[in-house]
Each structure stands twice: as structure tokens, then as C-alpha cells.
Design an enzyme around this catalytic site. Structure first.
Site, mmCIF file in Angstrom:
data_model
loop_
_atom_site.group_PDB
_atom_site.id
_atom_site.type_symbol
_atom_site.label_atom_id
_atom_site.label_comp_id
_atom_site.label_asym_id
_atom_site.label_seq_id
_atom_site.Cartn_x
_atom_site.Cartn_y
_atom_site.Cartn_z
ATOM 1 N N ASN A 11 0.958 -1.094 -0.053
ATOM 2 C CA ASN A 11 0.166 0.014 -0.048
ATOM 3 C C ASN A 11 0.743 1.303 0.026
ATOM 4 O OD1 ASN A 11 -1.473 2.318 1.139
ATOM 5 N ND2 ASN A 11 -2.984 1.050 1.744
ATOM 6 N N ASP A 13 -0.347 4.616 -0.091
ATOM 7 C CA ASP A 13 -0.778 5.764 0.180
ATOM 8 C C ASP A 13 0.104 6.720 0.995
ATOM 9 O OD1 ASP A 13 -3.257 4.600 -0.823
ATOM 10 O OD2 ASP A 13 -4.099 4.154 1.080
ATOM 11 N N HIS A 14 0.727 6.207 2.011
ATOM 12 C CA HIS A 14 1.649 7.090 2.748
ATOM 13 C C HIS A 14 2.816 7.668 2.010
ATOM 14 C CE1 HIS A 14 -0.505 6.657 6.264
ATOM 15 N NE2 HIS A 14 -0.664 5.195 6.172
ATOM 16 N N ARG A 22 3.785 18.673 1.368
ATOM 17 C CA ARG A 22 4.519 19.923 0.820
ATOM 18 C C ARG A 22 3.638 20.399 -0.263
ATOM 19 N NH1 ARG A 22 7.018 23.280 3.060
ATOM 20 N NH2 ARG A 22 8.472 21.641 4.077
ATOM 21 N N HIS A 56 -5.699 3.873 -1.732
ATOM 22 C CA HIS A 56 -7.080 4.137 -1.253
ATOM 23 C C HIS A 56 -7.280 5.504 -2.001
ATOM 24 C CE1 HIS A 56 -9.969 4.741 2.376
ATOM 25 N NE2 HIS A 56 -10.547 4.939 1.109
ATOM 26 N N ARG A 58 -9.466 8.228 -1.537
ATOM 27 C CA ARG A 58 -10.256 8.907 -0.625
ATOM 28 C C ARG A 58 -11.264 9.883 -1.109
ATOM 29 N NH1 ARG A 58 -8.569 6.855 5.020
ATOM 30 N NH2 ARG A 58 -10.651 7.964 5.543
ATOM 31 N N ARG A 62 -6.770 13.032 0.485
ATOM 32 C CA ARG A 62 -5.774 13.540 1.080
ATOM 33 C C ARG A 62 -4.438 12.993 1.006
ATOM 34 N NH1 ARG A 62 -7.707 10.656 6.599
ATOM 35 N NH2 ARG A 62 -9.555 11.553 6.073
ATOM 36 N N HIS A 63 -4.348 11.891 0.314
ATOM 37 C CA HIS A 63 -2.990 11.398 -0.173
ATOM 38 C C HIS A 63 -3.203 11.026 -1.933
ATOM 39 C CE1 HIS A 63 -5.141 7.533 1.029
ATOM 40 N NE2 HIS A 63 -4.842 7.754 2.239
ATOM 41 N N GLU A 83 -8.580 0.390 -3.233
ATOM 42 C CA GLU A 83 -9.520 0.817 -2.034
ATOM 43 C C GLU A 83 -10.501 1.896 -2.083
ATOM 44 O OE1 GLU A 83 -7.352 0.995 1.542
ATOM 45 O OE2 GLU A 83 -6.301 -0.821 1.284
ATOM 46 N N THR A 113 -6.319 7.092 9.001
ATOM 47 C CA THR A 113 -6.415 5.912 7.876
ATOM 48 C C THR A 113 -7.654 5.185 8.353
ATOM 49 O OG1 THR A 113 -5.111 4.429 9.266
ATOM 50 C CG2 THR A 113 -3.835 5.829 7.797
ATOM 51 N N THR A 114 -7.860 4.165 7.411
ATOM 52 C CA THR A 114 -9.235 3.247 7.743
ATOM 53 C C THR A 114 -9.302 2.786 9.066
ATOM 54 O OG1 THR A 114 -8.979 2.899 5.338
ATOM 55 C CG2 THR A 114 -10.695 1.658 6.382
ATOM 56 N N GLU A 164 -10.763 -9.037 3.091
ATOM 57 C CA GLU A 164 -9.543 -8.595 3.933
ATOM 58 C C GLU A 164 -9.965 -8.244 5.224
ATOM 59 O OE1 GLU A 164 -7.256 -5.508 1.917
ATOM 60 O OE2 GLU A 164 -6.421 -4.884 4.012
ATOM 61 N N HIS A 204 -3.566 -4.294 7.795
ATOM 62 C CA HIS A 204 -3.872 -2.692 8.812
ATOM 63 C C HIS A 204 -2.770 -3.047 9.917
ATOM 64 C CE1 HIS A 204 -5.782 1.067 9.375
ATOM 65 N NE2 HIS A 204 -5.352 0.889 10.530
ATOM 66 N N GLY A 226 1.238 -1.305 4.314
ATOM 67 C CA GLY A 226 1.435 0.036 3.835
ATOM 68 C C GLY A 226 2.636 0.821 4.769
ATOM 69 N N HIS A 227 2.236 1.445 5.933
ATOM 70 C CA HIS A 227 2.787 2.144 6.695
ATOM 71 C C HIS A 227 4.285 1.598 7.069
ATOM 72 C CE1 HIS A 227 3.778 4.235 10.548
ATOM 73 N NE2 HIS A 227 3.346 5.234 9.841
HETATM 74 N N1 PXP Z 1 -5.755 -2.534 4.365
HETATM 75 C C1 PXP Z 1 -6.740 -1.494 4.138
HETATM 76 C C2 PXP Z 1 -7.824 -1.789 3.665
HETATM 77 C C3 PXP Z 1 -6.113 -0.278 4.616
HETATM 78 O O1 PXP Z 1 -7.197 0.745 4.581
HETATM 79 C C4 PXP Z 1 -5.065 -0.021 4.925
HETATM 80 C C5 PXP Z 1 -4.515 1.377 5.278
HETATM 81 O O2 PXP Z 1 -5.269 2.441 5.329
HETATM 82 C C6 PXP Z 1 -4.025 -1.236 4.830
HETATM 83 C C7 PXP Z 1 -4.532 -2.353 4.648
HETATM 84 C C8 PXP Z 1 -2.580 -0.781 5.043
HETATM 85 O O3 PXP Z 1 -2.348 -0.435 6.507
HETATM 86 P P1 PXP Z 1 -1.220 0.005 7.028
HETATM 87 O O4 PXP Z 1 -0.842 1.223 6.354
HETATM 88 O O5 PXP Z 1 -1.227 0.175 8.440
HETATM 89 O O6 PXP Z 1 -0.121 -1.306 6.726
#
Ligand code: PXP
Length: 251
Positions: A11, A13-14, A22, A56, A58, A62-63, A83, A113-114, A164, A204, A226-227
Site C-alpha cells: 500500500n 498511500d503514505h 508539501r 485508497h 479517498r 488527502r493522499h 480501495e 487511515t481506515t 480482507e 492494517h 503500507g505504513h
Molecule cells: N488494508 C486496508 C483496507 C487499509 O485501509 C490499509 C491502510 O489504510 C491497509 C490495509 C494498510 O495498513 P497499514 O498502512 O497500517 O499497513
């Protein structure tokens, strides 16, 4: 335990979160000084063994931006997992873009986040309509749900081929007294989803430490992470961050 290697969906997103911190006001999403480019990082992740790329889009953008998703859809060699919330505009976007997979998630404007899974049991008609509309367009659908029996059974009833399971409760409890209980909830959830004929993904809050236990959950097909990977990539680079997670997933 899992007979097959567990797949990794990265993921990104971050990476976009950092860029937007920025360059929110800048129209372009990459090039010149606009960095980091989530698409470039996705390609590095693939080179290091990622089996899919997750984003994702959104409502508040936002990202990840729409343009990121379109570029990813053109550039990546693996699978795009989009997502999305159960909203008409998102369904239209997905039907046009045709990602390999769409994962339906709840979306609250205030959360970072979600948080929490999609309430499938409480809104079967609404979720069912979206599942049908996406499947008609040839998109596989996954439902991001809490590992609760009622949600799992409702997901199976709606004919989504994948779920998931939300690992956030477990990840948050990891250093506290409820860790074992949360892990057991996930284990039972994986079994129940598998017995109901669902393909079992999870995600997550998974990181380089809790993966040692997460990977022992039964019937896991893919983990979405992701994170922790994006954070690790800041010091080791994206390829090493992905490769190290893959090593730990299937040690
Ligand atoms: N799965 C879903 C459905 C999510 O919404 C997210 C993060 O928003 C993730 C996985 C990944 O989570 P993380 O960034 O904590 O790894």
C-alpha cells in the site's frame, strides 16, 4: 499454517501523504521537485517482489490523487487493488478504470487511515449493489471487514470472492494484555471465511515485528501492508524494505 507463500500487496498511500504534506496546492503529482512519486515507489516495490500495489482513493483526496491511480493502472506489471468507499462516483471511476481488484472500505472524513471494518451485515443492500456493479465490470471484489462471524457470513452471502480481515485491533493490542484474544479472533475469522469459500486477505497495522505471528494465521492469501514498509523505506530504500518484509512473511 499456509501451504502456499503468502502474497504481499504494498500500500503506497503514505508515500502520497508525504508528497501532499508539501505539494497539496501544486497541480502536478510528480516530476521536477514534486516528490516522492508513489508510482515510482510502486515500480521499485514490484522489482523487489511485491505481488500487487494497493491505493485508497479517498473522497477528500488527502493522499492518493486520481492521476496517481491512472498512472499506476498504466505502469504497474502486477495487480492494482483499488480501495474505495461504497459511493456512486467511486463505482463509476472503478468501472471505467477496471483495476484487477476493488476493496470496499468504510470512509470517515476525520480518521487518519481506515479505522474499523466495513459494516457489511448492517448494510447488505447497499454493499450488495456495489459488489454486483463492480463484478459486472469484471472487477474482483474484496470486503474489508472485522474478523467477526456476522460480517464474514454477510460477506459470503453477498458473493464477494474475497475478504480482507482487519488486523488493526490485533496490531493495536500487540503490546497489551489483549493480544492473544485479538489473535484468536483473527484465527477463528480466517477459518470461518475459508470454510465459507472466501479467499482470505488481511491487513492494517502489520509491521516487521508482528508479521512473525500474523504469518501463522491459517489460509492467508495476501497481506496488504503500507505504513511500516513506507517508513522502513525512508532509511533502507523501497526495494530493501519490500524484500525484507517478503523474507519475514515467508521465512
Ligand atoms: N488494508 C486496508 C483496507 C487499509 O485501509 C490499509 C491502510 O489504510 C491497509 C490495509 C494498510 O495498513 P497499514 O498502512 O497500517 O499497513
Amino acid at each position: 499454517m499456509n501451504a502456499l507463500p503468502i502474497l504481499l500487496g504494498v500500500n503506497i498511500d503514505h508515500a502520497a501523504t508525504l508528497r501532499q504534506a508539501r505539494y497539496r496546492e501544486v497541480e502536478r503529482t510528480c516530476g521536477e521537485i514534486v516528490e516522492p512519486d508513489p508510482v515510482f515507489l510502486a515500480l521499485l516495490a514490484e522489482r523487489a517482489g511485491a505481488d500487487g500495489i494497493t491505493v485508497h482513493l479517498r473522497e477528500d483526496r488527502r493522499h492518493i490523487q486520481e492521476r496517481d491511480v491512472r498512472r499506476l493502472s498504466e505502469c504497474i506489471a502486477t495487480r492494482l487493488n483499488l480501495e474505495m468507499a461504497c459511493r456512486e462516483d467511486m463505482v463509476a471511476f472503478a468501472r471505467e478504470l477496471k483495476p484487477a481488484l476493488a476493496c470496499l472500505v468504510p470512509e470517515g472524513r476525520e480518521e487518519v487511515t481506515t479505522e474499523g471494518g466495513l459494516d457489511v451485515a448492517g448494510q447488505k443492500k447497499r454493499v450488495g449493489d456495489v459488489v454486483r456493479a463492480l463484478r459486472e465490470a469484471g472487477i474482483a471484489v474484496s470486503l474489508f471487514i472485522e474478523p467477526d462471524p456476522g460480517q464474514i457470513d454477510a460477506a459470503a452471502e453477498l458473493g464477494a470472492p474475497l475478504v480482507e480481515l482487519h488486523t488493526g485491533g490485533y496490531a493495536n493490542a500487540y503490546h497489551g494484555p489483549d493480544r492473544q484474544r485479538e489473535f484468536e479472533r483473527l484465527r477463528v475469522g480466517c477459518e470461518r471465511a475459508f470454510q465459507a469459500g472466501l479467499t482470505v486477505n488481511a491487513g492494517h497495522g502489520i509491521n516487521y515485528v508482528n508479521i512473525a505471528e500474523v504469518r501463522t494465521l491459517p489460509h492467508l492469501h495476501e497481506l496488504n501492508i503500507g505504513h511500516s514498509i513506507i517508513c522502513r523505506a525512508l532509511s533502507t530504500g523501497m526495494e530493501e524494505a519490500v524484500a525484507e518484509m517478503k523474507r519475514r512473511m515467508n521465512a
